[in-house]
Scaffold this motif. Structure first.
Motif, short mmCIF file in Angstrom:
data_model
loop_
_atom_site.label_atom_id
_atom_site.label_comp_id
_atom_site.label_asym_id
_atom_site.label_seq_id
_atom_site.Cartn_x
_atom_site.Cartn_y
_atom_site.Cartn_z
N ARG A 27 -5.67 -6.80 2.08
CA ARG A 27 -4.82 -5.91 2.46
C ARG A 27 -5.42 -5.08 3.74
O ARG A 27 -4.68 -5.01 4.85
CB ARG A 27 -4.42 -4.87 1.46
CG ARG A 27 -3.64 -5.46 0.33
CD ARG A 27 -2.93 -4.36 -0.64
NE ARG A 27 -3.92 -3.28 -0.80
CZ ARG A 27 -4.91 -3.06 -1.89
NH1 ARG A 27 -4.65 -4.16 -2.52
NH2 ARG A 27 -5.52 -2.18 -1.91
N ARG A 28 -6.51 -4.84 3.92
CA ARG A 28 -7.22 -4.15 4.90
C ARG A 28 -7.51 -4.97 6.14
O ARG A 28 -6.98 -4.44 7.13
CB ARG A 28 -8.65 -3.50 4.38
CG ARG A 28 -9.35 -2.73 5.44
CD ARG A 28 -10.89 -2.15 5.14
NE ARG A 28 -11.47 -2.83 3.90
CZ ARG A 28 -11.51 -2.57 2.63
NH1 ARG A 28 -10.71 -1.51 2.25
NH2 ARG A 28 -12.19 -3.17 1.75
N GLU A 32 -3.62 -2.65 6.33
CA GLU A 32 -3.57 -1.48 5.60
C GLU A 32 -4.70 -0.61 5.74
O GLU A 32 -5.95 -0.95 5.82
CB GLU A 32 -3.41 -1.75 3.90
CG GLU A 32 -3.22 -0.56 3.23
CD GLU A 32 -3.15 -1.00 1.79
OE1 GLU A 32 -2.05 -0.80 1.03
OE2 GLU A 32 -4.14 -1.46 1.31
N TYR A 35 -4.15 3.84 1.03
CA TYR A 35 -3.24 3.85 0.04
C TYR A 35 -3.32 4.87 -1.09
O TYR A 35 -4.65 5.30 -1.10
CB TYR A 35 -3.13 2.37 -0.55
CG TYR A 35 -4.29 1.92 -1.49
CD1 TYR A 35 -4.37 2.26 -2.66
CD2 TYR A 35 -5.43 1.32 -0.72
CE1 TYR A 35 -5.48 2.00 -3.47
CE2 TYR A 35 -6.49 1.00 -1.81
CZ TYR A 35 -6.49 1.39 -2.88
OH TYR A 35 -7.57 1.07 -3.72
N SER A 51 1.52 3.47 1.05
CA SER A 51 0.15 2.97 2.03
C SER A 51 0.65 3.12 3.38
O SER A 51 1.67 3.11 4.06
CB SER A 51 0.01 1.39 1.90
OG SER A 51 1.03 0.67 1.86
N TRP A 53 -0.24 1.81 7.30
CA TRP A 53 -0.50 0.64 7.81
C TRP A 53 -0.78 0.80 9.50
O TRP A 53 -0.07 1.80 10.06
CB TRP A 53 0.64 -0.44 7.66
CG TRP A 53 0.75 -1.03 6.36
CD1 TRP A 53 1.12 -0.27 4.95
CD2 TRP A 53 -0.04 -2.19 5.72
NE1 TRP A 53 0.95 -1.00 4.10
CE2 TRP A 53 0.18 -2.22 4.54
CE3 TRP A 53 -0.54 -3.18 6.37
CZ2 TRP A 53 -0.23 -3.34 3.66
CZ3 TRP A 53 -0.82 -4.24 5.74
CH2 TRP A 53 -0.64 -4.40 4.39
N ALA A 59 2.67 -4.79 8.44
CA ALA A 59 2.88 -4.72 6.90
C ALA A 59 3.78 -5.83 6.42
O ALA A 59 3.85 -6.41 5.41
CB ALA A 59 3.51 -3.24 6.57
N PHE A 62 2.44 -9.10 6.04
CA PHE A 62 1.70 -8.92 5.10
C PHE A 62 2.67 -9.33 3.71
O PHE A 62 2.22 -10.26 2.73
CB PHE A 62 0.87 -7.77 4.69
CG PHE A 62 0.22 -7.77 3.53
CD1 PHE A 62 -1.19 -8.83 3.45
CD2 PHE A 62 0.48 -7.21 2.34
CE1 PHE A 62 -1.98 -8.84 1.92
CE2 PHE A 62 -0.12 -7.42 1.07
CZ PHE A 62 -1.49 -8.09 1.07
#
Length: 64
Positions: A27-28, A32, A35, A51, A53, A59, A62
């Motif tokens: 996610r990072r 992101e 969160y 979260s 972004w 986002a 993803f």
């Protein structure tokens, strides 16, 4: 900074959280930045994922 709010229906919070935590680097890398995870007090099967972004486009990419 752009924000995303998702309400998850989970069968088992502990199992879901392990998978969620294991995907932190993914996610990072996708964008992101921060969160928060919140649990419904009245329903143990609902989890809120809020979260921040780098962009809405990152986002969307993803989550698609």
């Amino acid at each position: 900074m752009q924000y995303v709010l998702i309400i998850h229906e989970v069968e088992n919070y502990e199992a879901w959280k392990q998978v969620f935590d294991a995907a932190a680097d993914i996610r990072r890398e996708a964008g992101e930045r921060t969160y928060q995870i919140l649990k419904y007090q009245s329903d143990c099967h609902k989890v809120v994922h809020f979260s921040a972004w780098t962009s809405i486009e990152a986002a969307k990419k993803f989550f698609e």
